[in-house]
Structure formats: structure tokens, C-alpha cells
Design a protein around this motif. Structure first.
Motif, PDB file in Angstrom:
ATOM      1  N   ARG A 145       0.826  -1.211   0.000  1.00  0.00           N
ATOM      2  CA  ARG A 145       0.000   0.000   0.000  1.00  0.00           C
ATOM      3  C   ARG A 145       0.859   1.259   0.000  1.00  0.00           C
ATOM      4  O   ARG A 145       0.566   2.226  -0.703  1.00  0.00           O
ATOM      5  CB  ARG A 145      -0.926  -0.019   1.213  1.00  0.00           C
ATOM      6  CG  ARG A 145      -1.909   1.154   1.249  1.00  0.00           C
ATOM      7  CD  ARG A 145      -2.814   1.058   2.466  1.00  0.00           C
ATOM      8  NE  ARG A 145      -3.706   2.204   2.537  1.00  0.00           N
ATOM      9  CZ  ARG A 145      -4.511   2.481   3.558  1.00  0.00           C
ATOM     10  NH1 ARG A 145      -4.514   1.647   4.599  1.00  0.00           N
ATOM     11  NH2 ARG A 145      -5.291   3.533   3.556  1.00  0.00           N
ATOM     12  N   ILE A 146       1.940   1.236   0.786  1.00  0.00           N
ATOM     13  CA  ILE A 146       2.833   2.393   0.838  1.00  0.00           C
ATOM     14  C   ILE A 146       3.485   2.622  -0.518  1.00  0.00           C
ATOM     15  O   ILE A 146       3.597   3.765  -0.987  1.00  0.00           O
ATOM     16  CB  ILE A 146       3.898   2.175   1.933  1.00  0.00           C
ATOM     17  CG1 ILE A 146       3.243   2.296   3.312  1.00  0.00           C
ATOM     18  CG2 ILE A 146       5.046   3.173   1.795  1.00  0.00           C
ATOM     19  CD1 ILE A 146       4.154   1.920   4.452  1.00  0.00           C
ATOM     20  N   LYS A 147       3.926   1.561  -1.166  1.00  0.00           N
ATOM     21  CA  LYS A 147       4.546   1.700  -2.486  1.00  0.00           C
ATOM     22  C   LYS A 147       3.573   2.336  -3.475  1.00  0.00           C
ATOM     23  O   LYS A 147       3.947   3.209  -4.276  1.00  0.00           O
ATOM     24  CB  LYS A 147       5.014   0.330  -2.994  1.00  0.00           C
ATOM     25  CG  LYS A 147       6.192  -0.256  -2.219  1.00  0.00           C
ATOM     26  CD  LYS A 147       6.569  -1.616  -2.769  1.00  0.00           C
ATOM     27  CE  LYS A 147       7.707  -2.243  -1.978  1.00  0.00           C
ATOM     28  NZ  LYS A 147       8.978  -1.523  -2.153  1.00  0.00           N
ATOM     29  N   ARG A 148       2.307   1.899  -3.435  1.00  0.00           N
ATOM     30  CA  ARG A 148       1.310   2.454  -4.363  1.00  0.00           C
ATOM     31  C   ARG A 148       1.040   3.925  -4.062  1.00  0.00           C
ATOM     32  O   ARG A 148       0.917   4.756  -4.972  1.00  0.00           O
ATOM     33  CB  ARG A 148       0.013   1.640  -4.265  1.00  0.00           C
ATOM     34  CG  ARG A 148       0.125   0.215  -4.801  1.00  0.00           C
ATOM     35  CD  ARG A 148      -1.235  -0.434  -4.928  1.00  0.00           C
ATOM     36  NE  ARG A 148      -1.912  -0.568  -3.639  1.00  0.00           N
ATOM     37  CZ  ARG A 148      -1.758  -1.621  -2.831  1.00  0.00           C
ATOM     38  NH1 ARG A 148      -0.949  -2.609  -3.164  1.00  0.00           N
ATOM     39  NH2 ARG A 148      -2.419  -1.687  -1.689  1.00  0.00           N
ATOM     40  N   MET A 149       0.962   4.264  -2.772  1.00  0.00           N
ATOM     41  CA  MET A 149       0.658   5.645  -2.401  1.00  0.00           C
ATOM     42  C   MET A 149       1.839   6.577  -2.690  1.00  0.00           C
ATOM     43  O   MET A 149       1.649   7.717  -3.134  1.00  0.00           O
ATOM     44  CB  MET A 149       0.272   5.715  -0.919  1.00  0.00           C
ATOM     45  CG  MET A 149      -1.038   5.020  -0.597  1.00  0.00           C
ATOM     46  SD  MET A 149      -1.510   5.146   1.143  1.00  0.00           S
ATOM     47  CE  MET A 149      -1.959   6.885   1.256  1.00  0.00           C
TER      48      MET A 149
END
Length: 349
Positions: free
Chosen positions: A256-260
Motif C-alpha cells: 500500500r505504501i509503495k502504491r501511495m
């Protein structure tokens, strides 16, 4: 009695252009009673090999004349070599190093004592105190051991001292500053974190605690599951769920962090947000409240003689110090177990 240290401005450049005159001048200072001849790289343009040769030549000349006078060094950082020049001077026989905390100084700064002191002690095994300061100890070896022991205690406060001085001067400490910076022992890449958890020396040239600093693991799009798992352990959340679930949560939150971050978000300095992501992934997580509605208003009250002109309003360049913002947020909290049971009883009746 009073000790006299003579700061010889432009000494390195003077030695390069006329070494005979420079050595004679220093000898005269020593004969007149100077206890320390401080060699200055005033314009900050000398190189380590030049400083080392200069100090070695001066030290040899003083010894040959049997003059009891220490050699000191005072470097500016115009060439980015103030620390390296200071260390080179010590290697050549300098007994005193002048500098400033955090390298503060004119132009590009002075030699940074928060870097020099750890290098002298941790890398070279040199005490950062004069042996005369250890008067209670008898003999040279005992005095040296005492000086080293006291140096260790002071080196452990290097980070504290650096940040204290920055606070007093209302300056932002450089995060990239060696030994004491916030990023000096910070790690972001997943491979780095995985390695450092197994063998700290793979990415730490000294222990962070030796200078009063600490290791930081940063969460970002470069972080892997090992980083997230280490952060979960650091936050004391490992006991909140099983090992298998925590690994799944680490994988999910990392993704999720990578996508955000690909959309422009940054979590390197937002650990609370990452921690909430992990909490929300726990099987028994219940949100403490739900936002129902919110309202935001801005009120501007211009003083009669300080209001903006029509031009400033049209241009949008006026900043109103009397502007006030007000926000109203309505939230709904979930029922406690006793409230829920009471509500069910009322509904049944």
C-alpha cells in the motif's frame, strides 16, 4: 600561569610560499614564550597532504631547536576539507585542534568538532582531553588511560551537544551530518534493513550509541517486508497477532505504501500514519470513531489602517495576520459492549 597560543593566520599559504621565513617566525614565537603555535588555513583552500607536510615540517623544526611549543591546527571549510585537514595535522604531530560545534563559521564554516572528536577517539584511539587535565593520575600511561576513559563519556554526548547548540542558535541541524545527524544511521532500502538486522556492521561504521545517536528504519517505497516487520517489532505490536498474520500485514502495508508513494505521498517522516495502517489490518481492530460531517470556515478581520489595497487583493499577494480558521467535525463513536447489550434489550422490549 597564563598559556599563550598564537594563531598564525595564513600560515599554510605562507609556508608554501616561503617555508624558511615561516619556520623562523614560529621559532621566534616559541622563544618568546608561546605554548602553542596554531597553524591556520585561513582561506580554507589547503589539501590534507599540504597540511600534513606543513605541520610535520614545523614540528620537526621546533624539535630540532629543542623548543617546547605545541603545534595546533585551525582549518576553514572552503574546500570541503576542514575535517580531513585537521585529522592530517594530528597525524603529523598537532596537539591542539580548533573548530566549532556543527562546523558553524564564516563563509562555508569551520572544522566540525562533532566529526573530528569521534574520529580522533573511535578511529585513531586518541584522547580529546589534555593529559594535564588528569592530574590525579600518576605517570604518563595512567594519565593517558584516564584521558581516554573521560573522552569516551564525553563522546557519548556528541549528538546531544550538537542538537543542543542547534536549538540554542535556532538552526535546523543538518540531517546528513556525520555521526550526529538524524540520517547518520537511518536506513531505507529493504536490502539494507534486512542485512543490518543480521549484521549491524554491514552498514554501521561505528555503533550509533558510541556517539549518543540511534538507528532509524525509514518506511518508504524502497522498503521491503523486512523493514515493516522490524518496525512492527520496534512498536511492540508483535504480540497483538500471530506471526503469520503479522507477515501478511507487513506485506499488505508495504504494498500500500509503495502504491501511495507512486502517487506522491511520503511516509519517511510519517511513522504514525504507517502505524495506523498496521493497526487497521489487525483482525480485531475497531475504529474509535467515524467522521459523519465536517465544516471549515475562514474569517478575516482587517484593521482599519492595515487592510489590503485593491491591487493587493486582486493580485492575491496580501497576507492577513488577523485571518482565523475554524473547523467543526462531527464524529460517531461505536457503542461499548454494555451499551450495545442495553440497546438490544430495549429493541426486544
Amino acid at each position: 600561569g597564563v598559556e599563550v597560543a598564537v594563531d598564525l593566520e595564513h600560515c599554510v599559504d605562507g609556508w608554501k610560499s616561503d617555508p624558511k621565513y615561516t619556520l623562523g617566525l614560529i621559532a621566534s614565537c616559541a622563544r618568546a614564550g608561546a605554548s602553542t603555535a596554531v597553524i591556520c588555513d585561513t582561506n580554507g583552500g589547503a589539501t590534507p597532504w599540504e597540511v600534513e607536510a606543513c605541520v610535520a615540517d614545523i614540528r620537526a623544526a621546533l624539535d630540532a631547536l629543542e623548543l617546547k611549543c605545541d603545534v595546533g591546527i585551525h582549518c576553514h571549510n572552503d574546500g570541503g576539507l576542514a575535517v580531513a585537514n585537521s585529522i592530517s595535522a594530528v597525524r603529523a604531530g598537532a596537539a591542539q585542534v580548533q573548530g566549532c560545534i556543527n562546523g558553524i563559521g564564516e563563509r562555508t564554516g569551520n572544522a566540525n568538532l562533532c566529526t573530528i572528536a569521534p574520529l580522533l577517539y573511535l578511529k585513531m584511539g586518541r584522547p580529546c582531553l589534555a593529559l594535564e587535565d588528569c592530574e590525579a593520575e600518576q605517570g604518563q600511561e595512567e594519565a593517558l588511560a584516564a584521558a581516554l576513559k573521560r573522552t569516551e563519556a564525553k563522546i557519548e554526548r556528541t549528538t546531544e551537544t550538537s542538537r543542543f547548540v542547534s536549538d540554542v542558535l535556532n538552526l535546523q541541524q543538518a540531517g546528513s551530518q556525520p555521526f550526529v545527524g538524524l540520517s547518520a544511521f537511518a536506513h531505507k532500502g529493504g536490502l539494507h534493513v534486512s542485512s543490518i538486522m543480521k549484521e549491524p556492521e554491514s552498514y554501521h561504521h561505528v555503533s550509533p550509541t558510541a556517539v549518543g545517536n540511534e538507528m532509524r528504519l525509514l518506511v518508504s517505497d524502497m522498503a521491503g517486508r523486512a523493514t515493516m516487520k522490524a518496525k512492527i517489532d520496534e512498536w511492540g505490536m508483535s504480540d497483538l497477532a500471530g506471526e503469520e498474520f503479522l507477515l501478511e500485514a507487513a506485506t499488505e502495508v508495504t504494498g500500500r505504501i509503495k502504491r501511495m508513494e507512486a502517487r506522491g505521498f511520503s511516509f519517511a517522516d510519517a511513522e504514525a500514519s504507517v502505524r495506523m495502517m498496521v493497526y487497521r489490518s489487525l483482525p480485531d481492530y475497531r475504529a474509535p470513531f467515524r467522521v459523519v460531517d465536517y465544516e471549515l470556515s475562514v474569517h478575516e478581520d482587517f484593521a482599519w489602517d492595515k487592510g489590503p489595497s485593491l491591487f493587493e487583493i486582486a493580485e492575491g499577494s496580501f497576507s492577513n495576520p488577523w485571518a482565523q480558521s475554524r473547523a467543526t467535525v462531527k464524529v460517531e463513536t461505536p457503542l461499548t459492549s454494555s451499551e450495545a447489550a442495553e440497546a438490544e434489550a430495549k429493541a426486544a422490549a
